[in-house]
Structure formats: C-alpha cells, structure tokens
Design an enzyme around this catalytic site. Structure first.
Site, PDB file in Angstrom:
ATOM      1  N   GLU A 130      -3.512   7.382  -4.476  1.00  0.00           N
ATOM      2  CA  GLU A 130      -3.424   6.152  -3.689  1.00  0.00           C
ATOM      3  C   GLU A 130      -3.150   4.981  -4.621  1.00  0.00           C
ATOM      4  O   GLU A 130      -3.900   4.748  -5.561  1.00  0.00           O
ATOM      5  CB  GLU A 130      -4.735   5.913  -2.933  1.00  0.00           C
ATOM      6  CG  GLU A 130      -4.704   4.667  -2.070  1.00  0.00           C
ATOM      7  CD  GLU A 130      -6.065   4.361  -1.441  1.00  0.00           C
ATOM      8  OE1 GLU A 130      -7.039   4.089  -2.179  1.00  0.00           O
ATOM      9  OE2 GLU A 130      -6.156   4.415  -0.204  1.00  0.00           O
ATOM     10  N   TYR A 132       0.841  -1.194   0.000  1.00  0.00           N
ATOM     11  CA  TYR A 132       0.000   0.000   0.000  1.00  0.00           C
ATOM     12  C   TYR A 132       0.876   1.244   0.000  1.00  0.00           C
ATOM     13  O   TYR A 132       1.870   1.326   0.715  1.00  0.00           O
ATOM     14  CB  TYR A 132      -0.913   0.015   1.241  1.00  0.00           C
ATOM     15  CG  TYR A 132      -1.780   1.239   1.306  1.00  0.00           C
ATOM     16  CD1 TYR A 132      -3.067   1.229   0.792  1.00  0.00           C
ATOM     17  CD2 TYR A 132      -1.301   2.438   1.852  1.00  0.00           C
ATOM     18  CE1 TYR A 132      -3.860   2.363   0.818  1.00  0.00           C
ATOM     19  CE2 TYR A 132      -2.084   3.581   1.875  1.00  0.00           C
ATOM     20  CZ  TYR A 132      -3.359   3.532   1.365  1.00  0.00           C
ATOM     21  OH  TYR A 132      -4.133   4.671   1.377  1.00  0.00           O
TER      22      TYR A 132
END
Ligand code: GDP
Ligand code: MN
Length: 358
Positions: free
Chosen positions: A180, A98
């Site tokens: 993101e 992530y």
C-alpha cells in the site's frame, strides 16, 4: 510478515520504484550519515496513522532534529515504541494519491485499488477504484490509463505506467500479500514518489527468500494474512483445524482476516503474541478461537486468553471453543475470569455473526 516502512521502501527501491532518500536512525546510537535538512522524521512502528499520532515531523535544523528524535523515540503509537526512526528527504508535495496492491483470492488475481485523494484522511473514504491485474501481466499500458483516470492526470500515463509496472513486479518477486502506497506523492516538479509504504510478505514463501533477514521479526509461517480488511480473526491449533475454522467463518458469510495455527506446543506467550498480531488488523470485530488440545493444554490457552483480556485494550469479543487436554481446568479459569466458553464451533460462529451484524 508485516514490514516496517523503511524495510518496505528498501525493497521498493531495489526494484527501481522511486522512494525518497532516507537515513535510518536508532535511538541512542550515533548517526553516521550526513543529514540534509529539511527532513521528515518518521517513527518506524508497525501500524498506520502515525501522522495523526504525532509520529511524523518536519525538521529544519540539527538542534530540533535531535530533540525530535528523542521525543519520537519515546512516543508510543497504538502500543508500539519505535526501535528505529528514519530521517527522510522532505518532499514538495503537489498531490497525495492512494495506491495499493492486494491479492484477490476469489478471482486469483491481484487487486489494484486507487483513489485521487490519498494521505492521512483516507480512512472512512469510499468510492475507491478497484481493478484486477492478472498474474503474469506484462503490458501495463491499460492499467496505467486506468490509474491516470482515477487520479485525473491524463498526461501522466507514461509516468504511472513505469510506477505500476515496477510495483507489480516487486509485488510478485517479493511474494507480497499487500503493498500500500499512501500517499503516492506527485511533487511540484511533476515526479512521482512513494512517500509511505506498507508491505506484508507471505511467510509461507520464506523458504525462497534467504534475503528476508528483517530485524526482530520471528518468521512465523503459521500465521497468514488472508484479508487485511477481514472482520473475523481466527486462532486455532493444527493446520487442518485452522483451515477448517477459516472455511467455516467464510461459509457463514463473514470475512476471515487470517489463518493461524498456534501449533502443538502453543503456550501462553505464543497465544498472547497471536492476539497482539491480530490487533494490527483495523477491521476485526470478533475473534473465533477453536482449540482441539492434544499436546497443547486448554488451561494454558485459557491463561493466555485471560492475559490478553487484561493486557490488550479494545480486544474485540472472543468466541471460544476448547476441547481436549485439561479442558476442565480451562473452564474453571475462564469461569473465574468471567469469560464465556461455547460448546461447539457452530455456537461460536452464530454468536460471531450476531456480533458482526450488530
Ligand atoms: P502515516 O500517517 O502512518 O500513514 O504516515 P505517512 O508516512 O503517510 O505520513 C503522513 C503524512 O505526513 C503524509 O500523508 C504527508 O501529508 C505528510 N508527509 C510525509 N512525508 C512528507 C514529506 O516528505 N513532505 C511533506 N511535506 N509531507 C510529508
Ligand atoms: Mn501513510
């Protein structure tokens, strides 16, 4: 302005960031480019969680490809039907990580968030590493070392430095407010690639981006994301009142997700669209509505509020303060719909605080 995955990936690719090859496909339109199977077919809707909703499918053959396209183009995800799908090169995934960049307004820096475990199960996970990146940063070695530490990949500092430098530069030059990458994939051959990308651009910067011609996206400089993880959404009219409303929410210790000036000519459709946009924030617990109507009419805002209540499932509690033109008519409408209206913004904020704390 929230981009679809393929739009975000196009921007990233143009900045030299590694993204998988993909072909854009529109339902019921001929496919002009060759498809190299296996591919991953992905629904292009402006929400996360597509994988879990069945909107991401691996396809090995032409026959199942056409069938999957048809099925996904009819699959509604969180209220959205895709206008576009992509067929993306299937990756040999070793690890899913992530990585995200957001703006930290408090420290006037860019916030880097990273976690060794990425992918569809990050929601609810805690303990993500958070670091600050300065505006104007040019040396990315330390940031890359920090990332390599977060991912337990001490040998990948150079590769991660390349990625974070390009991502950071892309973030700045695109006037992004959010980028993101989840997952950032490490492939079995050791290469990194951005397998998914979520990007939001600052509408207020549209004037310096004649390149922003995204499909079907009204440029709406009156709506600004402040904190995608905020717990209070705001709807107000007039930039001054909208800013004051955001400040008042923050002063009470709550986190405003957005700034919205619905404008002088706010009508039922524009207010309803605002509600729909707010529903894209996952953490919003309450909506504070603060309208001082001049040209705007309170009864029209009330009609939009009532429509939103009827049409939007899971609409969070509303705390509403209205004043001005056609106030009495609005009170009648809301009363008939059993929607309470409060006397002052202070009352709204107190009620909102009780709700957020509960
Ligand atoms: P999201 O669910 O909306 O975040 O959509 P993603 O694009 O992140 O896809 C969800 C999941 O599908 C990813 O976390 C991966 O596990 C998987 N996935 C996506 N693309 C690929 C791919 O090219 N190859 C493989 N093996 N899995 C993929
Ligand atoms: Mn994802």
């Amino acid at each position: 302005m929230k981009l679809l995955e393929y739009e975000a990936k196009t921007i990233l690719r143009d900045s030299g960031v590694s993204v998988p090859e993909f072909v854009v496909v529109k339902p019921n339109e001929p496919i002009l480019e060759p498809i190299n199977f296996p591919v991953v077919v992905k629904s292009q809707v402006p929400v996360g969680g597509r994988g879990k909703a069945g909107g991401v499918k691996v396809v090995e053959t032409q026959e199942s490809f056409l069938e999957t396209l048809e099925r996904l183009s009819l699959l509604e995800i969180k209220g959205h039907l895709p206008q576009v799908l992509i067929a993306e090169q299937k990756l040999d995934i070793a690890h899913e990580r992530y990585l995200s960049l957001t703006i930290d307004r408090e420290s006037s820096s860019i916030q880097l968030m990273a976690n060794a475990d990425g992918g569809v199960d990050v929601e609810g996970q805690t303990g993500f590493g958070i670091w600050s990146m300065e505006y104007g940063q040019t040396d990315f070695r330390l940031t890359a070392e920090v990332l390599a530490g977060a991912y337990h990949e001490p040998d990948d500092v150079a590769a991660l430095q390349d990625i974070i430098e390009k991502l950071y530069n892309c973030f700045i030059s695109s006037d992004a407010t959010l980028c993101e990458i989840n997952p950032l994939v490490k492939m079995t051959d050791g290469q990194y690639v951005c397998a998914d990308a979520k990007m939001e651009l600052d509408d207020a910067a549209a004037f310096r981006h004649p390149d922003w011609n995204f499909e079907d996206r009204p440029k709406d400089s009156n709506f600004v994301t402040l904190d995608p993880g905020g717990n209070v959404a705001t709807i107000a009219n007039g930039a001054g009142l909208a800013m004051a409303t955001v400040d008042a929410v923050a002063a009470c210790g709550m986190k405003p997700a957005n700034f919205l000036d619905v404008g002088g000519g706010a009508n039922k459709n524009s207010v309803l669209a605002a509600f729909q946009r707010i529903m894209e924030y996952p953490s919003v617990r309450v909506i504070v509505i603060n309208i001082f109507a001049g040209i705007t009419r309170c009864d029209e805002v009330a009609a939009a509020i009532i429509a939103a209540r009827q049409e939007i499932a899971d609409l969070p509690p509303l705390f509403i303060r209205l004043a001005g033109t056609n106030y009495a008519a609005a009170v009648d409408l809301l009363k008939a719909a059993d929607i309470p209206i409060l006397a002052t913004l202070e009352d709204c904020l107190e009620a909102a605080q009780r709700e957020v704390r509960s």
